[in-house]
Design an enzyme around this catalytic site. Sequence first.
Site, mmCIF file in Angstrom:
data_model
loop_
_atom_site.group_PDB
_atom_site.id
_atom_site.type_symbol
_atom_site.label_atom_id
_atom_site.label_comp_id
_atom_site.label_asym_id
_atom_site.label_seq_id
_atom_site.Cartn_x
_atom_site.Cartn_y
_atom_site.Cartn_z
ATOM 1 N N GLY A 101 34.986 48.243 41.878
ATOM 2 C CA GLY A 101 34.146 49.311 42.407
ATOM 3 C C GLY A 101 33.578 49.032 43.785
ATOM 4 O O GLY A 101 33.766 49.813 44.726
ATOM 5 N N TYR A 139 26.410 35.396 32.897
ATOM 6 C CA TYR A 139 26.580 35.995 34.215
ATOM 7 C C TYR A 139 25.387 35.675 35.101
ATOM 8 O O TYR A 139 25.530 35.326 36.279
ATOM 9 C CB TYR A 139 26.732 37.512 34.094
#
Length: 224
Positions: A11, A134
Site C-alpha cells: 500500500g 511487530y
Amino acid sequence: MRLVVTGASGGIGAALVRIAKSRGDFTVGISRRPSEADVHRNCDVLDLHCLRKAAAEVGRVDGLALLHGHGDPGLWVKPISELDGDDFLDVFRVDMVGSFNVVKAFLPALSRDASVVLVSSTPGLVGDSYGIPYAAAKGALAALARSLAKALAPVRVNAVAFGPIATRWTTWISEEGLEGFRGRTLLKRLGSPEEAAEAVYWLLSPASSYVTGHVLIVDGGESL
C-alpha cells in the site's frame, strides 16, 4: 532522484512509487510481487545475493525507502500465552535483517548526499496490545536508523513511525477494532497510504537535507 523502494507492491510502497514517478523521479521497485516502478526486481529482502545483483544493475541511487514488512495476520492478534520466540525472530528477520541487507547491498551505489528511510511505527515507540512481535521489531528499526545515521554520514538515515494507516492490516481486525484505532487519533480517522508516502518522500528529498537520525511520527496524533 533515483529511488529504490522495497515493498513496492504494498500500500505505502505503491503510493510512493506513484508519487515519485509523477514528480519525474526514476523508481526501482523491489518486492516479491510486481510493482508499477520504472524497473522492478523480484527479490526477497533476505536474499542478499539477489539484492546485490539488483544494485549492480541499477547504478547510482539517491534514495532508499525500506517499506517492506512481515505480514502474518495471525501474529497481529496472537495472545502472549501463545507467542513464542520464533514469532519474534520471524518478524525481526524480515523487518530488521531485511532492512540491513538492503542498505548493505546498495551502499556502494549510494550518492554522497543520498537518503535512507526505514519504517518504524508508533507501537514500536510506545507499545501496543496488538501485534507485539511487530511492535518489538519496529522499535528496533528506530534504533537501527539512528545507528546507521551515525555510521553512514553524510548519507542521511531517518525513520518514519506510522500510526494507523489504511493498508492491508485493516482486513485483519474487526470494524469495531478499526473504530477503536480511529478514536485514538486526534484526527479521528486512519491515514491514507498517500499521506504516509508523502512523509517518506519528504525524507528522501533534498527538502529534508538537514534532517538525519530522526524518527518522524506520522500518526494523526495517536501517540500524544
